[in-house]
Design a protein around this motif. Structure first.
Motif, PDB file in Angstrom:
ATOM      1  N   VAL A   1       5.791  -2.044  -5.646  1.00 32.53           N
ATOM      2  CA  VAL A   1       6.376  -1.665  -6.933  1.00 32.53           C
ATOM      3  C   VAL A   1       7.218  -0.378  -6.896  1.00 32.53           C
ATOM      4  CG1 VAL A   1       4.654  -2.918  -8.276  1.00 32.53           C
ATOM      5  CG2 VAL A   1       4.196  -0.555  -7.587  1.00 32.53           C
ATOM      6  N   ALA A   2       7.347   0.254  -5.747  1.00 30.65           N
ATOM      7  CA  ALA A   2       8.228   1.421  -5.682  1.00 30.65           C
ATOM      8  C   ALA A   2       9.661   1.009  -5.326  1.00 30.65           C
ATOM      9  CB  ALA A   2       7.709   2.430  -4.664  1.00 30.65           C
ATOM     10  N   HIS A   3       9.879  -0.275  -5.050  1.00 32.26           N
ATOM     11  CA  HIS A   3      11.218  -0.796  -4.757  1.00 32.26           C
ATOM     12  C   HIS A   3      11.770  -1.458  -6.022  1.00 32.26           C
ATOM     13  CE1 HIS A   3      10.409   0.021  -0.544  1.00 32.26           C
ATOM     14  NE2 HIS A   3       9.330  -0.728  -0.578  1.00 32.26           N
ATOM     15  N   SER A   4      12.983  -2.001  -5.938  1.00 34.96           N
ATOM     16  CA  SER A   4      13.536  -2.664  -7.115  1.00 34.96           C
ATOM     17  C   SER A   4      14.468  -3.788  -6.687  1.00 34.96           C
ATOM     18  CB  SER A   4      14.272  -1.662  -8.009  1.00 34.96           C
ATOM     19  OG  SER A   4      15.259  -0.987  -7.266  1.00 34.96           O
ATOM     20  N   THR A   5      14.702  -4.699  -7.609  1.00 30.92           N
ATOM     21  CA  THR A   5      15.445  -5.926  -7.307  1.00 30.92           C
ATOM     22  C   THR A   5      16.854  -5.631  -6.784  1.00 30.92           C
ATOM     23  OG1 THR A   5      14.170  -7.027  -9.038  1.00 30.92           O
ATOM     24  CG2 THR A   5      16.174  -8.142  -8.287  1.00 30.92           C
TER      25      THR A   5
ATOM     26  N   ILE B   1      17.339  -5.207  -2.813  1.00 27.77           N
ATOM     27  CA  ILE B   1      17.048  -6.252  -1.817  1.00 27.77           C
ATOM     28  C   ILE B   1      18.094  -6.187  -0.702  1.00 27.77           C
ATOM     29  CG2 ILE B   1      17.034  -8.768  -1.455  1.00 27.77           C
ATOM     30  CD1 ILE B   1      15.744  -8.967  -4.269  1.00 27.77           C
ATOM     31  N   GLY B   2      17.609  -6.219   0.525  1.00 21.43           N
ATOM     32  CA  GLY B   2      18.500  -6.111   1.682  1.00 21.43           C
ATOM     33  C   GLY B   2      18.582  -4.705   2.258  1.00 21.43           C
ATOM     34  N   GLN B   3      18.173  -3.699   1.481  1.00 25.25           N
ATOM     35  CA  GLN B   3      18.200  -2.319   1.994  1.00 25.25           C
ATOM     36  C   GLN B   3      16.990  -2.071   2.903  1.00 25.25           C
ATOM     37  OE1 GLN B   3      18.393   0.762  -0.962  1.00 25.25           O
ATOM     38  NE2 GLN B   3      20.151  -0.140  -2.026  1.00 25.25           N
ATOM     39  N   PRO B   4      17.107  -1.093   3.818  1.00 27.60           N
ATOM     40  CA  PRO B   4      15.911  -0.695   4.573  1.00 27.60           C
ATOM     41  C   PRO B   4      14.842  -0.201   3.602  1.00 27.60           C
ATOM     42  CG  PRO B   4      17.886   0.251   5.547  1.00 27.60           C
ATOM     43  CD  PRO B   4      18.300  -0.355   4.236  1.00 27.60           C
ATOM     44  N   LYS B   5      13.604  -0.641   3.815  1.00 26.77           N
ATOM     45  CA  LYS B   5      12.526  -0.232   2.909  1.00 26.77           C
ATOM     46  C   LYS B   5      12.304   1.275   2.913  1.00 26.77           C
ATOM     47  CE  LYS B   5       9.464  -4.199   2.868  1.00 26.77           C
ATOM     48  NZ  LYS B   5       8.066  -4.559   3.143  1.00 26.77           N
ATOM     49  N   VAL B   6      12.493   1.914   4.075  1.00 31.44           N
ATOM     50  CA  VAL B   6      12.266   3.362   4.106  1.00 31.44           C
ATOM     51  C   VAL B   6      13.257   4.073   3.184  1.00 31.44           C
ATOM     52  CG1 VAL B   6      11.173   3.535   6.383  1.00 31.44           C
ATOM     53  CG2 VAL B   6      13.668   3.614   6.224  1.00 31.44           C
ATOM     54  N   GLU B   7      14.509   3.579   3.140  1.00 37.08           N
ATOM     55  CA  GLU B   7      15.516   4.220   2.284  1.00 37.08           C
ATOM     56  C   GLU B   7      15.204   3.976   0.813  1.00 37.08           C
ATOM     57  OE1 GLU B   7      17.490   6.380   3.276  1.00 37.08           O
ATOM     58  OE2 GLU B   7      17.145   6.012   5.409  1.00 37.08           O
ATOM     59  N   SER B   8      14.771   2.744   0.504  1.00 38.03           N
ATOM     60  CA  SER B   8      14.438   2.418  -0.885  1.00 38.03           C
ATOM     61  C   SER B   8      13.255   3.251  -1.375  1.00 38.03           C
ATOM     62  CB  SER B   8      14.130   0.918  -0.992  1.00 38.03           C
ATOM     63  OG  SER B   8      13.585   0.624  -2.257  1.00 38.03           O
ATOM     64  N   LEU B   9      12.202   3.321  -0.553  1.00 33.79           N
ATOM     65  CA  LEU B   9      11.031   4.103  -0.978  1.00 33.79           C
ATOM     66  C   LEU B   9      11.391   5.583  -1.086  1.00 33.79           C
ATOM     67  CD1 LEU B   9       8.078   4.251  -1.758  1.00 33.79           C
ATOM     68  CD2 LEU B   9       7.457   4.269   0.664  1.00 33.79           C
ATOM     69  N   ALA B  10      12.162   6.082  -0.115  1.00 36.49           N
ATOM     70  CA  ALA B  10      12.542   7.495  -0.155  1.00 36.49           C
ATOM     71  C   ALA B  10      13.337   7.812  -1.416  1.00 36.49           C
ATOM     72  CB  ALA B  10      13.352   7.855   1.096  1.00 36.49           C
ATOM     73  N   ALA B  11      14.243   6.907  -1.815  1.00 38.63           N
ATOM     74  CA  ALA B  11      15.050   7.146  -3.021  1.00 38.63           C
ATOM     75  C   ALA B  11      14.149   7.230  -4.256  1.00 38.63           C
ATOM     76  CB  ALA B  11      16.076   6.026  -3.182  1.00 38.63           C
TER      77      ALA B  11
ATOM     78  N   LEU C   1       0.834  -1.201   0.000  1.00 39.81           N
ATOM     79  CA  LEU C   1       0.000   0.000   0.000  1.00 39.81           C
ATOM     80  C   LEU C   1       0.868   1.251   0.000  1.00 39.81           C
ATOM     81  CD1 LEU C   1      -2.533  -1.280   2.669  1.00 39.81           C
ATOM     82  CD2 LEU C   1      -3.106  -0.800   0.276  1.00 39.81           C
ATOM     83  N   GLY C   2       1.944   1.221   0.779  1.00 42.07           N
ATOM     84  CA  GLY C   2       2.819   2.391   0.898  1.00 42.07           C
ATOM     85  C   GLY C   2       3.489   2.774  -0.410  1.00 42.07           C
ATOM     86  N   ALA C   3       3.702   1.790  -1.290  1.00 43.69           N
ATOM     87  CA  ALA C   3       4.382   2.102  -2.553  1.00 43.69           C
ATOM     88  C   ALA C   3       3.537   3.015  -3.446  1.00 43.69           C
ATOM     89  CB  ALA C   3       4.763   0.804  -3.270  1.00 43.69           C
ATOM     90  N   PRO C   4       2.298   2.631  -3.812  1.00 46.24           N
ATOM     91  CA  PRO C   4       1.504   3.547  -4.630  1.00 46.24           C
ATOM     92  C   PRO C   4       1.135   4.825  -3.882  1.00 46.24           C
ATOM     93  CG  PRO C   4       0.210   1.611  -4.019  1.00 46.24           C
ATOM     94  CD  PRO C   4       1.623   1.334  -3.639  1.00 46.24           C
ATOM     95  N   LEU C   5       0.887   4.701  -2.576  1.00 48.24           N
ATOM     96  CA  LEU C   5       0.604   5.888  -1.766  1.00 48.24           C
ATOM     97  C   LEU C   5       1.738   6.895  -1.888  1.00 48.24           C
ATOM     98  CD1 LEU C   5      -0.429   4.909   1.859  1.00 48.24           C
ATOM     99  CD2 LEU C   5      -1.232   6.902   0.604  1.00 48.24           C
ATOM    100  N   GLY C   6       2.941   6.420  -1.642  1.00 48.06           N
ATOM    101  CA  GLY C   6       4.099   7.305  -1.696  1.00 48.06           C
ATOM    102  C   GLY C   6       4.292   7.893  -3.079  1.00 48.06           C
ATOM    103  N   LEU C   7       4.164   7.054  -4.102  1.00 51.66           N
ATOM    104  CA  LEU C   7       4.364   7.532  -5.471  1.00 51.66           C
ATOM    105  C   LEU C   7       3.381   8.653  -5.808  1.00 51.66           C
ATOM    106  CD1 LEU C   7       4.902   4.128  -7.325  1.00 51.66           C
ATOM    107  CD2 LEU C   7       6.586   5.971  -7.106  1.00 51.66           C
ATOM    108  N   TYR C   8       2.091   8.449  -5.503  1.00 55.53           N
ATOM    109  CA  TYR C   8       1.109   9.464  -5.900  1.00 55.53           C
ATOM    110  C   TYR C   8       1.147  10.695  -5.005  1.00 55.53           C
ATOM    111  CZ  TYR C   8      -0.698   6.878  -9.775  1.00 55.53           C
ATOM    112  OH  TYR C   8      -0.799   6.247 -10.983  1.00 55.53           O
ATOM    113  N   LEU C   9       1.487  10.543  -3.747  1.00 53.59           N
ATOM    114  CA  LEU C   9       1.606  11.730  -2.891  1.00 53.59           C
ATOM    115  C   LEU C   9       2.820  12.559  -3.309  1.00 53.59           C
ATOM    116  CD1 LEU C   9       0.726  10.379   0.695  1.00 53.59           C
ATOM    117  CD2 LEU C   9      -0.789  11.430  -1.000  1.00 53.59           C
TER     118      LEU C   9
END
Ligand code: ZN
Length: 272
Positions: free
Chosen positions: A83-87, A90-100, A50-58
């Motif tokens: 879908v806001a992350h990428s292969t 993998i292994g990174q904190p999700k908050v850092e990946s989504l923020a990037a 949910l956070g991925a599309p939420l973050g993208l559209y916000l």
């Protein structure tokens, strides 16, 4: 924290006017609405499906400050829907990946990362810094903590949930008083552990999380802009297999333990 731009500040750069031109064309948004979005601070709890599309559209919409709270690291099994992350992350904190991803999509917005588990202390520390909270988490103890904290701290909550081929969405603004119900008017107590399976136990069609997260972003944007009919007092239920949306009315319960007159829940001490 960066300084918040005022919602009265209608000064936009050429780049902002171009980026947000399709918003500004809308009579219901315009420059005034775009300035409101830029001044807004929204917290996304859960950097997952949910956070991925939420973050993208916000972020794309120009919400000026987006907080992302999650304590997990990215796993291969997340990528079927998150879908806001990428292969390669993998292994990174999700908050850092989504923020990037969000910063790359829109460098005009500030993304604040909170790599921690949400407990009562975190809610009390972080929720007051934001105007609106979006729940994209996947377990009942956390959902009840978020719902209780939002009511007690006076924050509107946009809450979405998914499982298998189904989604739910509502907005809670019970801090504004009647007739707005709270989450406990709908479910007074969490279900016993194990009764309702999680996505990791029962599965979920990835695209279903995308739809629900996008609806959640839409309700958050409407709330910030103050346009349309909010979902407060209504619950959307979507069955993707039947391709049917239903909307049910939610009533404020005068005997509710959180928002009722004789409310017994007055702090977060019941939450770890
Ligand atoms: Zn209630």
């Amino acid at each position: 924290m960066t300084a918040r731009r005022s919602a009265d500040d209608l000064d936009f750069t050429e780049a902002e006017l171009s980026r947000y031109s399709r918003h500004i064309l809308l009579a219901e948004v315009g420059a005034v609405g775009q300035a409101r979005l830029r001044a807004a601070r929204v917290l996304i709890v859960g950097a997952g499906g949910l956070g991925a599309p939420l973050g993208l559209y916000l972020a794309a919409a120009g919400v000026g400050t987006i907080g992302v709270l999650d304590h997990d690291r990215l796993e291969l099994s997340n990528l079927q829907r998150q879908v806001a992350h990428s292969t390669d992350r993998i292994g990174q904190p999700k908050v850092e990946s989504l923020a990037a991803t969000l910063r790359a999509l829109n460098p005009e917005v500030t993304v604040e990362t909170h790599e921690r588990r949400l407990d009562a202390a975190a809610a009390l520390e972080l929720f007051p810094r934001y105007d609106l909270i979006c729940d994209g988490t996947d377990n009942f103890p956390t959902r009840f903590l978020i719902g209780d904290a939002c009511h007690l701290l006076g924050k509107p909550l946009v809450s979405a949930a998914v499982l298998r081929f189904e989604g739910q969405l509502s907005l809670f603004a019970s801090h504004l008083g009647p007739p707005h119900p709270c989450h406990r008017c709908l479910h007074p107590e969490p279900p016993p552990p194990g009764l309702v399976p999680s996505c990791s136990e029962a599965g979920v069609l990835g695209a279903v999380t995308g739809v629900m997260g996008t609806l959640q972003a839409t309700e958050a944007l409407k709330w910030i802009l103050g346009i349309g009919e909010s979902l407060s007092g209504r619950l959307i239920l979507w069955d993707a297999l039947d391709a049917r949306f239903r909307t049910v009315r939610l009533k404020r319960d005068p005997a509710c333990a959180l928002c009722g007159e004789g409310a017994t829940i007055r702090d977060l001490s019941a939450h770890r």
